[in-house]
Design a protein around this motif. Structure first.
Motif, PDB file in Angstrom:
ATOM      1  N   GLN A  27       0.847  -1.198   0.000  1.00 48.64           N
ATOM      2  CA  GLN A  27       0.000   0.000   0.000  1.00 48.64           C
ATOM      3  C   GLN A  27       0.880   1.245   0.000  1.00 48.64           C
ATOM      4  OE1 GLN A  27      -3.764   0.051   2.235  1.00 48.64           O
ATOM      5  NE2 GLN A  27      -2.926  -1.670   3.411  1.00 48.64           N
ATOM      6  N   PRO A  28       0.393   2.361  -0.558  1.00 54.53           N
ATOM      7  CA  PRO A  28       1.193   3.598  -0.532  1.00 54.53           C
ATOM      8  C   PRO A  28       1.289   4.160   0.885  1.00 54.53           C
ATOM      9  CG  PRO A  28      -0.981   4.016  -1.458  1.00 54.53           C
ATOM     10  CD  PRO A  28      -0.860   2.523  -1.316  1.00 54.53           C
ATOM     11  N   LEU A  29       2.436   4.724   1.192  1.00 57.34           N
ATOM     12  CA  LEU A  29       2.676   5.299   2.509  1.00 57.34           C
ATOM     13  C   LEU A  29       2.654   6.823   2.485  1.00 57.34           C
ATOM     14  CD1 LEU A  29       5.606   2.949   3.611  1.00 57.34           C
ATOM     15  CD2 LEU A  29       3.192   2.785   4.249  1.00 57.34           C
ATOM     16  N   PHE A  30       2.796   7.424   1.306  1.00 58.28           N
ATOM     17  CA  PHE A  30       2.814   8.884   1.172  1.00 58.28           C
ATOM     18  C   PHE A  30       1.943   9.308  -0.003  1.00 58.28           C
ATOM     19  CE2 PHE A  30       6.977   7.848   3.004  1.00 58.28           C
ATOM     20  CZ  PHE A  30       7.080   8.762   4.041  1.00 58.28           C
ATOM     21  N   PHE A  31       1.446  10.529   0.076  1.00 54.63           N
ATOM     22  CA  PHE A  31       0.941  11.200  -1.120  1.00 54.63           C
ATOM     23  C   PHE A  31       1.520  12.609  -1.138  1.00 54.63           C
ATOM     24  CE2 PHE A  31      -2.383  11.901   2.091  1.00 54.63           C
ATOM     25  CZ  PHE A  31      -2.554  13.266   2.039  1.00 54.63           C
ATOM     26  N   ARG A  32       1.641  13.169  -2.321  1.00 48.71           N
ATOM     27  CA  ARG A  32       2.283  14.472  -2.480  1.00 48.71           C
ATOM     28  C   ARG A  32       1.288  15.594  -2.211  1.00 48.71           C
ATOM     29  NH1 ARG A  32       7.256  14.606  -4.144  1.00 48.71           N
ATOM     30  NH2 ARG A  32       8.224  12.732  -5.055  1.00 48.71           N
ATOM     31  N   GLN A  33       1.780  16.628  -1.511  1.00 51.49           N
ATOM     32  CA  GLN A  33       0.972  17.813  -1.229  1.00 51.49           C
ATOM     33  C   GLN A  33       1.854  19.025  -1.481  1.00 51.49           C
ATOM     34  OE1 GLN A  33      -0.395  19.117   2.881  1.00 51.49           O
ATOM     35  NE2 GLN A  33      -2.286  18.265   2.052  1.00 51.49           N
ATOM     36  N   GLY A  34       1.621  19.716  -2.599  1.00 45.41           N
ATOM     37  CA  GLY A  34       2.514  20.803  -2.982  1.00 45.41           C
ATOM     38  C   GLY A  34       3.882  20.240  -3.297  1.00 45.41           C
ATOM     39  N   ARG A  35       4.893  20.797  -2.627  1.00 44.62           N
ATOM     40  CA  ARG A  35       6.261  20.322  -2.832  1.00 44.62           C
ATOM     41  C   ARG A  35       6.685  19.267  -1.808  1.00 44.62           C
ATOM     42  NH1 ARG A  35       9.807  25.787  -4.167  1.00 44.62           N
ATOM     43  NH2 ARG A  35       8.680  26.390  -6.087  1.00 44.62           N
ATOM     44  N   GLY A  36       5.790  18.989  -0.863  1.00 43.35           N
ATOM     45  CA  GLY A  36       6.164  18.066   0.195  1.00 43.35           C
ATOM     46  C   GLY A  36       5.441  16.736   0.102  1.00 43.35           C
ATOM     47  N   LEU A  37       5.726  15.887   1.076  1.00 39.81           N
ATOM     48  CA  LEU A  37       5.101  14.577   1.176  1.00 39.81           C
ATOM     49  C   LEU A  37       4.287  14.513   2.462  1.00 39.81           C
ATOM     50  CD1 LEU A  37       8.084  12.258   0.154  1.00 39.81           C
ATOM     51  CD2 LEU A  37       6.083  12.801  -1.221  1.00 39.81           C
ATOM     52  N   VAL A  38       3.137  13.903   2.385  1.00 38.14           N
ATOM     53  CA  VAL A  38       2.258  13.737   3.540  1.00 38.14           C
ATOM     54  C   VAL A  38       1.945  12.264   3.687  1.00 38.14           C
ATOM     55  CG1 VAL A  38       0.045  14.333   4.576  1.00 38.14           C
ATOM     56  CG2 VAL A  38       1.272  16.038   3.223  1.00 38.14           C
ATOM     57  N   LEU A  39       1.975  11.793   4.925  1.00 37.74           N
ATOM     58  CA  LEU A  39       1.690  10.384   5.176  1.00 37.74           C
ATOM     59  C   LEU A  39       0.238  10.043   4.868  1.00 37.74           C
ATOM     60  CD1 LEU A  39       3.591   9.992   8.556  1.00 37.74           C
ATOM     61  CD2 LEU A  39       4.143   8.762   6.461  1.00 37.74           C
ATOM     62  N   THR A  40       0.021   8.902   4.249  1.00 41.83           N
ATOM     63  CA  THR A  40      -1.330   8.364   4.106  1.00 41.83           C
ATOM     64  C   THR A  40      -1.764   7.816   5.465  1.00 41.83           C
ATOM     65  OG1 THR A  40      -0.539   6.145   3.563  1.00 41.83           O
ATOM     66  CG2 THR A  40      -0.812   7.707   1.721  1.00 41.83           C
ATOM     67  N   PRO A  41      -3.037   7.510   5.660  1.00 45.42           N
ATOM     68  CA  PRO A  41      -3.445   6.878   6.936  1.00 45.42           C
ATOM     69  C   PRO A  41      -2.656   5.615   7.245  1.00 45.42           C
ATOM     70  CG  PRO A  41      -5.368   7.656   5.749  1.00 45.42           C
ATOM     71  CD  PRO A  41      -4.198   7.850   4.815  1.00 45.42           C
ATOM     72  N   VAL A  42      -2.369   4.819   6.220  1.00 40.84           N
ATOM     73  CA  VAL A  42      -1.549   3.615   6.442  1.00 40.84           C
ATOM     74  C   VAL A  42      -0.147   4.012   6.880  1.00 40.84           C
ATOM     75  CG1 VAL A  42      -0.479   1.623   5.313  1.00 40.84           C
ATOM     76  CG2 VAL A  42      -2.870   2.202   4.836  1.00 40.84           C
ATOM     77  N   GLY A  43       0.411   5.049   6.241  1.00 45.58           N
ATOM     78  CA  GLY A  43       1.742   5.522   6.613  1.00 45.58           C
ATOM     79  C   GLY A  43       1.795   6.043   8.032  1.00 45.58           C
ATOM     80  N   GLU A  44       0.757   6.776   8.451  1.00 45.51           N
ATOM     81  CA  GLU A  44       0.708   7.291   9.822  1.00 45.51           C
ATOM     82  C   GLU A  44       0.690   6.151  10.828  1.00 45.51           C
ATOM     83  OE1 GLU A  44      -2.640   9.850  10.096  1.00 45.51           O
ATOM     84  OE2 GLU A  44      -1.627  11.558   9.151  1.00 45.51           O
ATOM     85  N   GLN A  45      -0.113   5.121  10.554  1.00 41.10           N
ATOM     86  CA  GLN A  45      -0.187   3.981  11.465  1.00 41.10           C
ATOM     87  C   GLN A  45       1.135   3.218  11.492  1.00 41.10           C
ATOM     88  OE1 GLN A  45      -2.801   3.057  13.594  1.00 41.10           O
ATOM     89  NE2 GLN A  45      -1.103   1.833  14.386  1.00 41.10           N
ATOM     90  N   TYR A  46       1.745   3.042  10.330  1.00 42.20           N
ATOM     91  CA  TYR A  46       3.014   2.322  10.276  1.00 42.20           C
ATOM     92  C   TYR A  46       4.101   3.071  11.038  1.00 42.20           C
ATOM     93  CZ  TYR A  46       6.748  -0.573   8.344  1.00 42.20           C
ATOM     94  OH  TYR A  46       7.815  -1.428   8.190  1.00 42.20           O
ATOM     95  N   LEU A  47       4.110   4.416  10.910  1.00 41.75           N
ATOM     96  CA  LEU A  47       5.090   5.212  11.651  1.00 41.75           C
ATOM     97  C   LEU A  47       4.896   5.043  13.146  1.00 41.75           C
ATOM     98  CD1 LEU A  47       7.381   7.317  11.551  1.00 41.75           C
ATOM     99  CD2 LEU A  47       5.616   9.100  11.562  1.00 41.75           C
ATOM    100  N   ARG A  48       3.646   5.066  13.615  1.00 47.72           N
ATOM    101  CA  ARG A  48       3.392   4.852  15.047  1.00 47.72           C
ATOM    102  C   ARG A  48       3.858   3.473  15.490  1.00 47.72           C
ATOM    103  NH1 ARG A  48      -1.425   7.879  13.953  1.00 47.72           N
ATOM    104  NH2 ARG A  48      -2.568   5.946  13.507  1.00 47.72           N
ATOM    105  N   ASP A  49       3.613   2.485  14.646  1.00 44.17           N
ATOM    106  CA  ASP A  49       3.953   1.109  15.015  1.00 44.17           C
ATOM    107  C   ASP A  49       5.458   0.875  15.096  1.00 44.17           C
ATOM    108  OD1 ASP A  49       1.293   0.462  15.192  1.00 44.17           O
ATOM    109  OD2 ASP A  49       1.172  -0.406  13.184  1.00 44.17           O
ATOM    110  N   ILE A  50       6.230   1.523  14.208  1.00 42.49           N
ATOM    111  CA  ILE A  50       7.677   1.271  14.217  1.00 42.49           C
ATOM    112  C   ILE A  50       8.424   2.152  15.212  1.00 42.49           C
ATOM    113  CG2 ILE A  50       7.650   0.564  11.797  1.00 42.49           C
ATOM    114  CD1 ILE A  50       9.100   3.261  11.198  1.00 42.49           C
TER     115      ILE A  50
END
Length: 299
Positions: free
Chosen positions: A48-71
């Motif tokens: 599953q994707p972990l990021f999506f682009r917002q302007g010039r930056g990257l923002v975590l997807t909901p899956v990415g946010e959960q994975y970051l918390r878990d690790i």
């Protein structure tokens, strides 16, 4: 399912914190394409994707946010395990990060009292203007300035802090002040960081809208306090940060307490898992004792 390569997880954590592949690449000493490759490998492994682009930056997807918390906890434990393996058993290292003014004006002068009661703990102190990330498990606690708005962290607010006009005794002897309106005719030092600024303070105490050029303006509290201590004007600043100067008498309150404003602007934050570390528990106990017995210059 196999565990993804550690270098992919480290790249993901760095990109999540920096919100940028290029900044993460600079931090990790890699090329941007190498970091992007590691992210692609991780997303392929997870499916599953972990990021999506917002302007010039990257923002975590909901899956990415959960994975970051878990690790987060796992990376912190790996860091501590490495630290324990490489550090003599008799030494425990407490890593503290603070805002520069708090570290310089409040914490540094008091480290001797902490060491006297906790000689088996080595403090590593870092100061910067940015909030640190706890994801990698390097820092144990962070002392931050501002409104408490941090998610997924334990927050311990430091009490007994007031914003009030401060000046050197020499300045006040040459430039007497009897009431708040008198300050309009005095040299004022503008601090950009306190939660209460001069305009708000004057309004609170009934002084008509002030249109005055400041004699000095600083974006850091320690510079405003040092300038006031040199006798160059009156600063509207924190009693917490100025407490050592108040004890020594290099600064004094311009008025009695009724012309001060209570604030809650300094907070100790840390991940929930760090609360169980004995070195953190001892630091928080010491900090609470110091703050509660050292109020507005009563050091």
């Amino acid at each position: 399912m196999r565990i993804p390569p550690m270098k992919s997880i480290v790249a993901f954590e760095s990109v999540s914190r920096n919100r940028s592949v290029s900044r993460a690449a600079e931090e990790l000493g890699l090329t941007a394409s190498a970091v992007s490759h590691q992210l692609a490998n991780l997303e392929e492994a997870i499916g599953q994707p972990l990021f999506f682009r917002q302007g010039r930056g990257l923002v975590l997807t909901p899956v990415g946010e959960q994975y970051l918390r878990d690790i987060t906890g796992a990376l912190a434990e790996l860091n501590r395990a490495t630290e324990r393996a490489s550090t003599p058993a008799a030494i425990d290292i407490l890593r503290v990060h603070t805002s520069p003014s708090f570290g310089l004006m409040w914490l540094l002068p008091r480290l001797g009292t902490f060491q006297a009661d906790n000689g088996d703990i080595q403090i590593n102190l870092s100061c910067s203007y940015e909030d640190v990330s706890f994801t990698a498990g390097f820092y144990d606690v962070d002392v931050r300035h501002g409104h408490a708005h941090w998610r997924d962290l334990e927050v311990k607010t430091l009490r007994h802090e007031r914003i009030l006009p401060l000046a050197s005794p020499e300045y006040l002897s040459k430039n007497p002040v009897q009431k708040p309106a008198d300050l309009v005719q005095r040299r004022l030092i503008n601090s950009e960081t306190p939660l209460i600024r001069w305009e708000q303070w004057f309004a609170r105490f009934g002084v008509p809208a002030m249109h005055k050029n400041f004699d000095f303006a600083f974006d850091r509290s320690y510079m405003s306090l040092e300038t006031a201590a040199l006798g160059l004007g009156v600063a509207l600043e924190s009693s917490l940060l100025a407490s050592v100067m108040l004890r020594k008498g290099t600064l004094v309150p311009v008025f009695e307490e009724q012309y001060s404003v209570e604030v809650v602007s300094h907070h100790v934050v840390y991940p929930a898992q760090n609360a169980d570390l004995p070195r953190v528990q001892r630091f928080l106990t010491w900090l609470d004792r110091e703050v509660n017995r050292r109020q507005e210059g009563a050091d």
